[in-house]
Enzyme design. Structure first.
Site, PDB file in Angstrom:
ATOM      1  CE  LYS A  96      52.006 -60.777  14.690  1.00 59.71           C
ATOM      2  NZ  LYS A  96      53.048 -59.775  14.409  1.00 59.71           N
ATOM      3  CG  ASN A  97      53.838 -58.137  10.929  1.00 61.22           C
ATOM      4  OD1 ASN A  97      53.343 -58.402  12.025  1.00 61.22           O
ATOM      5  ND2 ASN A  97      55.050 -58.534  10.573  1.00 61.22           N
TER       6      ASN A  97
ATOM      7  CB  CYS B 296      58.320 -61.306  20.041  1.00 64.28           C
ATOM      8  SG  CYS B 296      57.051 -62.390  19.406  1.00 64.28           S
TER       9      CYS B 296
ATOM     10  NE  ARG C 258      60.584 -56.057  18.582  1.00 64.85           N
ATOM     11  CZ  ARG C 258      59.570 -56.789  18.141  1.00 64.85           C
ATOM     12  NH1 ARG C 258      59.117 -57.762  18.860  1.00 64.85           N
ATOM     13  NH2 ARG C 258      59.020 -56.527  16.984  1.00 64.85           N
TER      14      ARG C 258
ATOM     15  CG  ASP D  99      58.949 -61.578  11.333  1.00 59.82           C
ATOM     16  OD1 ASP D  99      59.707 -61.253  12.261  1.00 59.82           O
ATOM     17  OD2 ASP D  99      57.919 -60.938  11.042  1.00 59.82           O
TER      18      ASP D  99
ATOM     19  NE  ARG E 133      51.863 -61.800  20.007  1.00 56.49           N
ATOM     20  CZ  ARG E 133      53.059 -61.330  19.698  1.00 56.49           C
ATOM     21  NH1 ARG E 133      54.134 -61.807  20.261  1.00 56.49           N
ATOM     22  NH2 ARG E 133      53.192 -60.352  18.823  1.00 56.49           N
TER      23      ARG E 133
END
Ligand code: UD1
Length: 424
Positions: free
Chosen positions: A23-24, A118, A123, A311, A403
């Protein structure tokens, strides 16, 4: 439409699971494809909501998206005609910040609504902005937008990051690919997807060296070209299945992985008493994880790669709540990444939170409960806990899980889990 999982826990996971593309990496490589005005064909793109959201954004700004030969994604950014990314496009997607580096790199200007994603802490994106400014862009934040301009083009420079940031490293690296001269990124992030994005940029003709170390050097080029590229497997998805196998006392073979990306996770699972065996069947690497009875208590500190990934902190906690003894889990990356704790406590876990440290007093068993996911990885943690618990749980807000996990319930069902999706 609300959707939730119903999970009947207490069954060890057994069998094999194939890991999807990262994903990232995907959420950075899709925007990075804007840097060339040509077509890129991407393999191993995960079928997840964050990817779908990005592809919609790409189409809305004039790009073309199609699938060829099944799962190969063809991106054509030649028609991109807008450098303005509005709030309705990015409200759920943290990684939308990569559009800033990509659009600024190619067109010399970009306007981006501040990203969503999220809720796990403040952040900020100050390091992204610092990097763009160092490359000569004029950047202001006003009206909820980041507005960046470099009317005379970007110019290579040295950028020292005050914190190790995956997002800032990748974003500034992308913007610098077509800056004049050389850029050096100091205190860069070393995560596998930083390397994957650098490899993709190099396949397009960029000159990026040193990705995977804390110093990345980029020599600007005047143009990038299209390419074919296969994205790496997802380290976090693999880690989630490894933890789930151990937490349920199961025996799972995890395929399509890069073992070195999983070293921190394997080490901590073995310390907790699980058996983790790395293998190579001649075609691909795999990892076999076998859980036993209750795990041993261990301490976990989240750190930038190659440390234990933040994560996986939440899924790992879901495993350690049943340990013999007290585990200490220290979250060093995001200050508010403990929203799953209250849910685990409702399942019978004993957890004391003190700032960034959770003390987990192991209990013999968890019991099923209605559970609410607060963010993507919290959702994964609750699924792990529900699979390992006695009785039935419902996990709500699973659109957050969608997601980032491709076909989660199908993959878990193939491992014998009793999990069903419900739609209201
Ligand atoms: C990325 C990952 C996310 C992972 C995280 C840490 C993506 C799309 N997401 O998120 O899954 O949990 O890395 O491995 O790849 N920070 C600043 N200023 C900045 C940027 C970051 O202070 O400009 C701080 C953050 O608040 C955090 C730390 O740096 O405390 C690390 O954040 P960062 O690595 O940037 O995370 P993301 O890129 O958002």
């Amino acid at each position: 439409m609300k959707q939730w999982y119903r999970i009947e826990g207490g069954k060890p996971l057994e069998g094999a699971v194939t890991i999807s593309g990262a994903k990232n990496a995907a959420v950075a490589i899709i925007p990075a494809s804007i840097l060339t005005g040509e077509c890129c064909v991407l393999e191993n793109i995960p079928c997840i909501e964050d990817v779908h959201t990005l592809l919609e954004i790409l189409k809305r700004i004039g790009g073309a998206v199609s699938y060829t030969m099944g799962e190969r994604l063809r991106l054509d950014s030649s028609g991109v005609n807008s450098c303005s990314i509005t709030f309705d496009m990015v409200s759920t997607l943290r990684a939308s910040y990569y559009l800033l580096g990509a659009l600024l790199g190619r067109y010399g200007h970009a306007e981006l609504s501040l990203p969503g994603g999220c809720v796990i802490g403040q952040r900020p994106i100050d390091q992204h902005i610092k990097g763009m400014r160092a490359l000569g862009a004029h950047v202001v934040v006003e009206d909820g937008l980041v507005k960046a301009r470099a009317d005379n083009g970007l110019v290579g420079s040295e950028v020292y990051f005050d914190v190790v940031s995956v997002g800032a490293t990748i974003n500034v690296m992308m913007a610098a690919t077509m800056a004049a001269g050389q850029t050096t990124l100091v205190n860069a992030a070393k995560e596998p997807h930083v390397v994957d994005v650098a490899n993709f940029l190099n396949m397009m003709g960029a000159r990026v060296k040193g990705a995977g170390t804390d110093m990345i050097r980029i020599t600007g080029v005047s143009k990038l070209h299209g390419c074919d590229y296969a994205i790496i497997p997802d380290q976090i998805e693999a880690g989630t299945y490894m933890v789930a196998a151990a937490a349920t006392g199961g025996n799972v073979v995890i395929k399509n992985i890069i073992p070195t990306h999983l070293e921190a996770i394997s080490a901590k699972l073995m310390e907790s008493g699980a058996a983790v065996v790395e293998g190579d069947d001649g075609r691909e690497f795999f990892m076999q994880v076998t859980g036993g009875g209750r795990p041993r208590a261990i301490n976990v500190k989240t750190l930038p790669y190659p440390g234990f990934p933040t994560d996986l902190q939440q899924p790992m906690m879901a495993h350690l709540v049943k340990a013999h003894g007290n585990s200490f889990i220290m979250e060093n990356i995001f200050e508010e990444r403990f929203n799953h704790v209250a849910e685990l406590v409702r399942m019978g876990a004993l957890i004391d939170l003190n700032g960034r440290t959770a003390m987990v007093q192991g209990v013999e068993r968890l019991t099923g409960a209605p559970l609410f996911a607060s963010d993507l990885r919290a959702g994964a943690a609750l699924v792990v806990a529900a699979l390992a618990a006695k009785g039935t749980s419902t996990v709500h807000n699973i659109e957050l899980i969608d997601r980032g996990y491709e076909h989660l319930e199908q993959k878990l069902r193939a491992l014998g889990a009793n999990i069903t999706r419900h739609v209201e």
